[in-house]
Structures are given as structure tokens and as C-alpha cells.
Design a protein around this motif. Structure first.
Motif, PDB file in Angstrom:
ATOM      1  N   VAL A   1       7.298   7.440  -0.971  1.00 56.40           N
ATOM      2  CA  VAL A   1       5.849   7.583  -0.789  1.00 56.40           C
ATOM      3  C   VAL A   1       5.435   9.012  -1.095  1.00 56.40           C
ATOM      4  CG1 VAL A   1       3.921   7.259   0.793  1.00 56.40           C
ATOM      5  CG2 VAL A   1       5.962   5.820   1.018  1.00 56.40           C
ATOM      6  N   SER A   2       4.412   9.145  -1.944  1.00 54.59           N
ATOM      7  CA  SER A   2       3.911  10.464  -2.329  1.00 54.59           C
ATOM      8  C   SER A   2       2.418  10.566  -2.075  1.00 54.59           C
ATOM      9  CB  SER A   2       4.193  10.740  -3.815  1.00 54.59           C
ATOM     10  OG  SER A   2       5.574  10.857  -4.057  1.00 54.59           O
ATOM     11  N   ALA A   3       1.925  11.797  -2.095  1.00 54.12           N
ATOM     12  CA  ALA A   3       0.499  12.060  -1.910  1.00 54.12           C
ATOM     13  C   ALA A   3      -0.180  12.171  -3.262  1.00 54.12           C
ATOM     14  CB  ALA A   3       0.296  13.344  -1.104  1.00 54.12           C
ATOM     15  N   CYS A   4      -1.368  11.566  -3.360  1.00 51.24           N
ATOM     16  CA  CYS A   4      -2.151  11.644  -4.594  1.00 51.24           C
ATOM     17  C   CYS A   4      -3.503  12.287  -4.267  1.00 51.24           C
ATOM     18  CB  CYS A   4      -2.349  10.253  -5.186  1.00 51.24           C
ATOM     19  SG  CYS A   4      -3.339  10.237  -6.701  1.00 51.24           S
TER      20      CYS A   4
ATOM     21  N   GLY B   1     -11.271  16.111  -2.604  1.00 50.81           N
ATOM     22  CA  GLY B   1     -10.485  16.901  -1.673  1.00 50.81           C
ATOM     23  C   GLY B   1      -9.654  16.093  -0.701  1.00 50.81           C
ATOM     24  N   SER B   2      -9.836  14.767  -0.712  1.00 47.80           N
ATOM     25  CA  SER B   2      -9.038  13.903   0.165  1.00 47.80           C
ATOM     26  C   SER B   2      -7.728  13.543  -0.522  1.00 47.80           C
ATOM     27  CB  SER B   2      -9.818  12.641   0.524  1.00 47.80           C
ATOM     28  OG  SER B   2     -10.037  11.852  -0.636  1.00 47.80           O
ATOM     29  N   THR B   3      -6.878  12.837   0.197  1.00 51.53           N
ATOM     30  CA  THR B   3      -5.576  12.428  -0.336  1.00 51.53           C
ATOM     31  C   THR B   3      -5.348  10.955  -0.052  1.00 51.53           C
ATOM     32  OG1 THR B   3      -4.576  14.624  -0.067  1.00 51.53           O
ATOM     33  CG2 THR B   3      -3.076  12.744  -0.119  1.00 51.53           C
ATOM     34  N   VAL B   4      -4.797  10.265  -1.026  1.00 52.01           N
ATOM     35  CA  VAL B   4      -4.402   8.863  -0.865  1.00 52.01           C
ATOM     36  C   VAL B   4      -2.888   8.791  -1.006  1.00 52.01           C
ATOM     37  CG1 VAL B   4      -4.527   6.534  -1.837  1.00 52.01           C
ATOM     38  CG2 VAL B   4      -6.581   7.948  -1.732  1.00 52.01           C
ATOM     39  N   MET B   5      -2.239   8.123  -0.077  1.00 47.94           N
ATOM     40  CA  MET B   5      -0.796   7.967  -0.153  1.00 47.94           C
ATOM     41  C   MET B   5      -0.452   6.812  -1.093  1.00 47.94           C
ATOM     42  SD  MET B   5      -0.078  10.458   1.745  1.00 47.94           S
ATOM     43  CE  MET B   5       1.727  10.312   1.766  1.00 47.94           C
ATOM     44  N   VAL B   6       0.556   7.045  -1.929  1.00 44.59           N
ATOM     45  CA  VAL B   6       0.967   6.055  -2.932  1.00 44.59           C
ATOM     46  C   VAL B   6       2.428   5.678  -2.701  1.00 44.59           C
ATOM     47  CG1 VAL B   6       1.319   5.588  -5.382  1.00 44.59           C
ATOM     48  CG2 VAL B   6      -0.676   6.917  -4.630  1.00 44.59           C
ATOM     49  N   ASP B   7       2.670   4.394  -2.555  1.00 41.37           N
ATOM     50  CA  ASP B   7       4.036   3.870  -2.442  1.00 41.37           C
ATOM     51  C   ASP B   7       4.566   3.660  -3.856  1.00 41.37           C
ATOM     52  OD1 ASP B   7       6.241   1.960  -2.249  1.00 41.37           O
ATOM     53  OD2 ASP B   7       5.663   1.718  -0.157  1.00 41.37           O
ATOM     54  N   ARG B   8       5.508   4.511  -4.270  1.00 40.45           N
ATOM     55  CA  ARG B   8       5.984   4.499  -5.656  1.00 40.45           C
ATOM     56  C   ARG B   8       6.961   3.367  -5.934  1.00 40.45           C
ATOM     57  NH1 ARG B   8       7.359  10.862  -6.254  1.00 40.45           N
ATOM     58  NH2 ARG B   8       8.439  10.168  -8.139  1.00 40.45           N
ATOM     59  N   GLY B   9       7.507   2.737  -4.892  1.00 43.00           N
ATOM     60  CA  GLY B   9       8.405   1.614  -5.120  1.00 43.00           C
ATOM     61  C   GLY B   9       9.562   1.580  -4.144  1.00 43.00           C
ATOM     62  N   PHE B  10      10.411   0.587  -4.320  1.00 43.88           N
ATOM     63  CA  PHE B  10      11.550   0.339  -3.429  1.00 43.88           C
ATOM     64  C   PHE B  10      12.848   0.603  -4.184  1.00 43.88           C
ATOM     65  CE2 PHE B  10      14.890  -2.494  -1.860  1.00 43.88           C
ATOM     66  CZ  PHE B  10      14.875  -2.247  -0.494  1.00 43.88           C
ATOM     67  N   ILE B  11      13.806   1.204  -3.469  1.00 42.87           N
ATOM     68  CA  ILE B  11      15.128   1.422  -4.050  1.00 42.87           C
ATOM     69  C   ILE B  11      16.163   1.004  -3.009  1.00 42.87           C
ATOM     70  CG2 ILE B  11      15.216   3.852  -3.310  1.00 42.87           C
ATOM     71  CD1 ILE B  11      16.751   4.401  -5.955  1.00 42.87           C
ATOM     72  N   ALA B  12      17.047   0.099  -3.398  1.00 43.53           N
ATOM     73  CA  ALA B  12      18.018  -0.457  -2.463  1.00 43.53           C
ATOM     74  C   ALA B  12      19.121   0.541  -2.157  1.00 43.53           C
ATOM     75  CB  ALA B  12      18.621  -1.744  -3.029  1.00 43.53           C
ATOM     76  N   GLU B  13      19.741   0.356  -0.996  1.00 42.33           N
ATOM     77  CA  GLU B  13      20.906   1.176  -0.653  1.00 42.33           C
ATOM     78  C   GLU B  13      21.986   0.968  -1.712  1.00 42.33           C
ATOM     79  OE1 GLU B  13      22.236   0.225   3.257  1.00 42.33           O
ATOM     80  OE2 GLU B  13      20.789   1.562   4.239  1.00 42.33           O
TER      81      GLU B  13
ATOM     82  N   PRO C   1      -8.169  15.860   4.505  1.00 40.69           N
ATOM     83  CA  PRO C   1      -8.299  14.497   5.017  1.00 40.69           C
ATOM     84  C   PRO C   1      -7.430  13.515   4.239  1.00 40.69           C
ATOM     85  CG  PRO C   1     -10.267  15.147   3.799  1.00 40.69           C
ATOM     86  CD  PRO C   1      -9.447  16.384   3.970  1.00 40.69           C
ATOM     87  N   VAL C   2      -6.888  12.525   4.943  1.00 38.53           N
ATOM     88  CA  VAL C   2      -6.000  11.526   4.337  1.00 38.53           C
ATOM     89  C   VAL C   2      -6.605  10.149   4.526  1.00 38.53           C
ATOM     90  CG1 VAL C   2      -3.689  10.526   4.353  1.00 38.53           C
ATOM     91  CG2 VAL C   2      -3.996  12.966   4.820  1.00 38.53           C
ATOM     92  N   SER C   3      -6.670   9.370   3.469  1.00 41.31           N
ATOM     93  CA  SER C   3      -7.245   8.026   3.540  1.00 41.31           C
ATOM     94  C   SER C   3      -6.421   7.137   4.458  1.00 41.31           C
ATOM     95  CB  SER C   3      -7.313   7.400   2.142  1.00 41.31           C
ATOM     96  OG  SER C   3      -7.735   6.051   2.211  1.00 41.31           O
ATOM     97  N   SER C   4      -7.101   6.259   5.159  1.00 45.48           N
ATOM     98  CA  SER C   4      -6.404   5.292   6.008  1.00 45.48           C
ATOM     99  C   SER C   4      -5.831   4.140   5.200  1.00 45.48           C
ATOM    100  CB  SER C   4      -7.364   4.739   7.070  1.00 45.48           C
ATOM    101  OG  SER C   4      -8.473   4.088   6.457  1.00 45.48           O
ATOM    102  N   TRP C   5      -6.208   4.057   3.923  1.00 43.70           N
ATOM    103  CA  TRP C   5      -5.700   3.013   3.035  1.00 43.70           C
ATOM    104  C   TRP C   5      -4.483   3.521   2.260  1.00 43.70           C
ATOM    105  CZ3 TRP C   5      -7.580  -1.772   3.578  1.00 43.70           C
ATOM    106  CH2 TRP C   5      -8.832  -1.908   4.190  1.00 43.70           C
TER     107      TRP C   5
END
Length: 236
Positions: A95-98, A103-115, A172-176
Motif C-alpha cells: 500500500v502506497s500514498a498517492c 493537498g490530500s492523499t489517497v491510499m492505493v493498494d498496489r496488489g497482493f504478493i504471496a509468501e 489530510p488522508v481520504s477515508s476511501w
């Protein structure tokens, strides 16, 4: 002959248990309607073309909506890891910040990586080229009280504010949250976009029927015991 007494204790216990069973049944009916609403919202969103994030968030109903986003240097941005499971396979989400233009930030889930996959995206502090991708907007579930606290940049439950703070975000960080639906780092083996399915299982009708069925059984048992007690010959 001794007088037959009405079973007060049995009646009180039965009424209390009946109230609990009916309440559980009603709760499952309410959950059924809630889940049907989610499924309907998901189906409507699937038919809608992707739009800009600002437009989607301003619509008032962003859940499940597809968005077109541009994040500068997202493929080399710092990230936190979130313990997760996909199709029974344990692993991590990155998960990264976009940052946004306001001036706000939206968190982005870049994907899944298995163990078992050791490779991770390269992190660079300097801004890189803008990266365009398609994503899906989702709400963030509340953390359970049993969720372990984060260990540095390793998280065990999703928390936009805490994740952003761990990445040095101060505004500020988006709740979405936005799940990437197209690859952000195709060069990283094992890392792939992973949007949680919108087609949630909906078994609440069966659960409600079970609780109401148990309530009917309880009533039947009570009536049977009451009739047996009242028709039994009185003690001499």
C-alpha cells in the motif's frame, strides 16, 4: 389433592430464550437487506465506465466505482505491507500514498504478493514519471479490537491514517481506498493487482431461517411440556 401450579420459571426462561432467537433472526434479516444493497450497488457500478477520482468521490456513492488515476512515481513509491490472505494463500498487500492536487492523499493498494516471493518494488524518494492506472474505490473496514498493532511498516489490519503516517504523510488522508486493477509493478515477480470480489456471499436468509426455526421448535417444546404438566394427574 395438591393443586397444579403454572410453571412460572419454565415460562420465564422460555420467553427469554425466545426473545433472543427472534432478535437474532431479525438481525439476520436486516443483514440480508444490507447485503442485497451492497450487491445491487456493485452491479450498478460494474456497468459504469471509469471516471476520474474527483468525479467519483463527488458523486456521493463511490463504493465499487472504477476510476482512472495518475500517481507520480507510484511504481517506485515507498510502501507499507499488510498481512493478507488471497484464495487461502497467505501473503502481503503493498500500500502506497498517492498525493492529490488539493493537498490530500489517497491510499492505493498496489496488489497482493504471496509468501515465498522475495522480490519487492524498488523505492525511490525522488519523484518519478506519472503513472496512470485503473482502480476500484472501496471503503475501509473497521479494525477489530483483536487486530495486532503495526510493527513499523508491517500492518495486520488496514488503517489509512496509520499507514499514511508510517509513510511520512502529514496532510489530510481520504477515508476511501483505491485498489489497483491494472499492474503497477509488472517487473516484480508474484505481485499482481487484486481487487476483493464484490460478489459477497449472501447466506443471511439461511441464517435467519435457522434462528426463526429454532424459535418455532422452542415454542413447540414449551407447549408440549406445558400440556404434559397440566394434564398430568395431580398428586394425592
Amino acid at each position: 389433592m395438591s393443586q397444579k401450579r403454572f410453571p412460572v420459571v419454565l415460562t420465564v426462561l422460555t420467553v427469554a430464550m425466545l426473545a433472543v432467537l427472534i432478535a437474532l433472526g431479525v438481525w439476520q434479516v436486516q443483514r440480508l437487506h444490507w447485503k442485497e444493497g451492497l450487491l445491487a450497488a456493485s452491479a450498478r457500478s460494474e456497468q459504469m465506465a471509469p471516471a476520474s477520482l474527483d468525479e467519483v468521490l463527488a458523486s456521493g456513492a463511490p463504493e465499487f466505482r472504477k476510476v482512472l488515476m495518475v500517481c507520480r512515481g507510484l511504481n517506485t513509491a515507498p510502501f507499507v505491507t499488510l498481512r493478507s490472505i488471497e484464495e487461502g494463500q497467505p501473503g502481503y498487500r503493498l500500500v502506497s500514498a498517492c498525493p492529490q492536487s488539493d493537498g490530500s492523499t489517497v491510499m492505493v493498494d498496489r496488489g497482493f504478493i504471496a509468501e515465498g516471493f522475495e522480490a519487492r518494488p524498488v523505492e525511490r524518494e525522488d519523484a518519478a514519471m506519472p503513472l496512470a492506472f485503473t482502480g476500484v474505490v472501496r471503503s475501509v473496514s473497521k479494525r477489530s479490537g483483536m487486530t495486532p498493532p503495526a510493527e513499523g511498516r508491517l500492518f495486520y489490519g488496514r488503517d489509512n491514517q496509520a499507514m499514511a503516517k508510517a509513510l511520512g504523510v502529514t496532510g489530510p488522508v481520504s477515508s476511501w481506498l483505491v485498489y489497483a486493477a491494472t499492474p503497477i509493478n509488472p517487473e516484480v515477480e508474484g505481485l499482481h493487482p487484486s481487487v476483493p470480489p464484490a460478489a459477497f456471499s449472501n447466506n443471511h436468509a439461511g441464517y435467519a431461517a435457522t434462528w426463526f426455526g429454532l424459535a418455532l421448535v422452542l415454542i413447540g417444546v414449551y407447549i408440549g411440556l406445558l400440556r404434559r404438566r397440566l394434564t398430568r394427574p395431580a398428586d394425592l
